[in-house]
Design a protein around this motif. Sequence first.
Motif, PDB file in Angstrom:
ATOM      1  N   ILE A   1       0.852  -1.190   0.000  1.00  0.00           N
ATOM      2  CA  ILE A   1       0.000   0.000   0.000  1.00  0.00           C
ATOM      3  C   ILE A   1       0.884   1.235   0.000  1.00  0.00           C
ATOM      4  O   ILE A   1       1.800   1.337   0.813  1.00  0.00           O
ATOM      5  CB  ILE A   1      -0.910   0.025   1.239  1.00  0.00           C
ATOM      6  CG1 ILE A   1      -1.894  -1.134   1.189  1.00  0.00           C
ATOM      7  CG2 ILE A   1      -1.661   1.341   1.316  1.00  0.00           C
ATOM      8  CD1 ILE A   1      -2.792  -1.200   2.404  1.00  0.00           C
ATOM      9  N   ASP A   2       0.571   2.151  -0.875  1.00  0.00           N
ATOM     10  CA  ASP A   2       1.270   3.427  -0.922  1.00  0.00           C
ATOM     11  C   ASP A   2       0.532   4.383   0.015  1.00  0.00           C
ATOM     12  O   ASP A   2      -0.553   4.870  -0.305  1.00  0.00           O
ATOM     13  CB  ASP A   2       1.279   3.950  -2.352  1.00  0.00           C
ATOM     14  CG  ASP A   2       2.026   5.280  -2.487  1.00  0.00           C
ATOM     15  OD1 ASP A   2       2.229   5.967  -1.464  1.00  0.00           O
ATOM     16  OD2 ASP A   2       2.393   5.619  -3.623  1.00  0.00           O
ATOM     17  N   LEU A   3       1.098   4.628   1.199  1.00  0.00           N
ATOM     18  CA  LEU A   3       0.446   5.444   2.216  1.00  0.00           C
ATOM     19  C   LEU A   3       0.145   6.850   1.706  1.00  0.00           C
ATOM     20  O   LEU A   3      -0.944   7.385   1.926  1.00  0.00           O
ATOM     21  CB  LEU A   3       1.288   5.497   3.486  1.00  0.00           C
ATOM     22  CG  LEU A   3       0.674   6.260   4.648  1.00  0.00           C
ATOM     23  CD1 LEU A   3      -0.662   5.673   5.051  1.00  0.00           C
ATOM     24  CD2 LEU A   3       1.627   6.263   5.831  1.00  0.00           C
ATOM     25  N   TYR A   4       1.080   7.458   1.004  1.00  0.00           N
ATOM     26  CA  TYR A   4       0.864   8.797   0.467  1.00  0.00           C
ATOM     27  C   TYR A   4      -0.326   8.810  -0.488  1.00  0.00           C
ATOM     28  O   TYR A   4      -1.201   9.678  -0.411  1.00  0.00           O
ATOM     29  CB  TYR A   4       2.118   9.323  -0.235  1.00  0.00           C
ATOM     30  CG  TYR A   4       1.925  10.700  -0.811  1.00  0.00           C
ATOM     31  CD1 TYR A   4       2.019  11.826   0.009  1.00  0.00           C
ATOM     32  CD2 TYR A   4       1.612  10.881  -2.151  1.00  0.00           C
ATOM     33  CE1 TYR A   4       1.811  13.101  -0.512  1.00  0.00           C
ATOM     34  CE2 TYR A   4       1.401  12.143  -2.671  1.00  0.00           C
ATOM     35  CZ  TYR A   4       1.509  13.248  -1.849  1.00  0.00           C
ATOM     36  OH  TYR A   4       1.291  14.503  -2.359  1.00  0.00           O
ATOM     37  N   ASP A   5      -0.382   7.830  -1.362  1.00  0.00           N
ATOM     38  CA  ASP A   5      -1.475   7.735  -2.323  1.00  0.00           C
ATOM     39  C   ASP A   5      -2.811   7.556  -1.600  1.00  0.00           C
ATOM     40  O   ASP A   5      -3.808   8.200  -1.945  1.00  0.00           O
ATOM     41  CB  ASP A   5      -1.225   6.581  -3.297  1.00  0.00           C
ATOM     42  CG  ASP A   5      -2.260   6.515  -4.387  1.00  0.00           C
ATOM     43  OD1 ASP A   5      -2.537   7.550  -5.012  1.00  0.00           O
ATOM     44  OD2 ASP A   5      -2.800   5.414  -4.616  1.00  0.00           O
ATOM     45  N   GLU A   6      -2.834   6.696  -0.592  1.00  0.00           N
ATOM     46  CA  GLU A   6      -4.071   6.454   0.158  1.00  0.00           C
ATOM     47  C   GLU A   6      -4.513   7.694   0.931  1.00  0.00           C
ATOM     48  O   GLU A   6      -5.707   8.005   0.994  1.00  0.00           O
ATOM     49  CB  GLU A   6      -3.907   5.259   1.109  1.00  0.00           C
ATOM     50  CG  GLU A   6      -3.728   3.934   0.403  1.00  0.00           C
ATOM     51  CD  GLU A   6      -4.896   3.598  -0.517  1.00  0.00           C
ATOM     52  OE1 GLU A   6      -6.062   3.752  -0.098  1.00  0.00           O
ATOM     53  OE2 GLU A   6      -4.644   3.182  -1.669  1.00  0.00           O
TER      54      GLU A   6
ATOM     55  N   THR B   1      -3.831  10.781   0.091  1.00  0.00           N
ATOM     56  CA  THR B   1      -4.284  11.736  -0.919  1.00  0.00           C
ATOM     57  C   THR B   1      -5.707  11.409  -1.350  1.00  0.00           C
ATOM     58  O   THR B   1      -6.551  12.302  -1.491  1.00  0.00           O
ATOM     59  CB  THR B   1      -3.334  11.733  -2.137  1.00  0.00           C
ATOM     60  OG1 THR B   1      -2.023  12.074  -1.688  1.00  0.00           O
ATOM     61  CG2 THR B   1      -3.779  12.723  -3.196  1.00  0.00           C
ATOM     62  N   LYS B   2      -6.005  10.129  -1.538  1.00  0.00           N
ATOM     63  CA  LYS B   2      -7.369   9.711  -1.886  1.00  0.00           C
ATOM     64  C   LYS B   2      -8.347  10.077  -0.770  1.00  0.00           C
ATOM     65  O   LYS B   2      -9.449  10.553  -1.041  1.00  0.00           O
ATOM     66  CB  LYS B   2      -7.422   8.202  -2.125  1.00  0.00           C
ATOM     67  CG  LYS B   2      -6.823   7.747  -3.417  1.00  0.00           C
ATOM     68  CD  LYS B   2      -6.940   6.225  -3.521  1.00  0.00           C
ATOM     69  CE  LYS B   2      -6.093   5.668  -4.625  1.00  0.00           C
ATOM     70  NZ  LYS B   2      -6.119   4.196  -4.623  1.00  0.00           N
TER      71      LYS B   2
END
Length: 89
Positions: free
Chosen positions: A1-6, A8-9
């Motif tokens: 899991i990409d924490l930054y991406d999650e 941001t979502k």
Amino acid sequence: IDLYDEMTKLYNGTYSANGMTVCVFGKESAAELEELVRQKFSPVPNKGLTMPVGDSVSDKPAFWPKEWNRYLLQTPVKDIKEFTFSWVI
């Protein structure tokens, strides 16, 4: 899991003024506290998002519209300073 991406979502999908509630306590007057809140929170965009309701076990909102916009005055019984953020994920 990409924490930054999650994160941001999460921000893009739920961070909107129409889904927020603020509770403020302070020794300042109500007018001073209101001005402080307006300064700090008015930049939060209202994206008109449909907010998630409750958590995965409830289809009821945490606060009903009849409970919104209440002005309460409280006298503290302890000198406790606490700042808490919470949200449904």
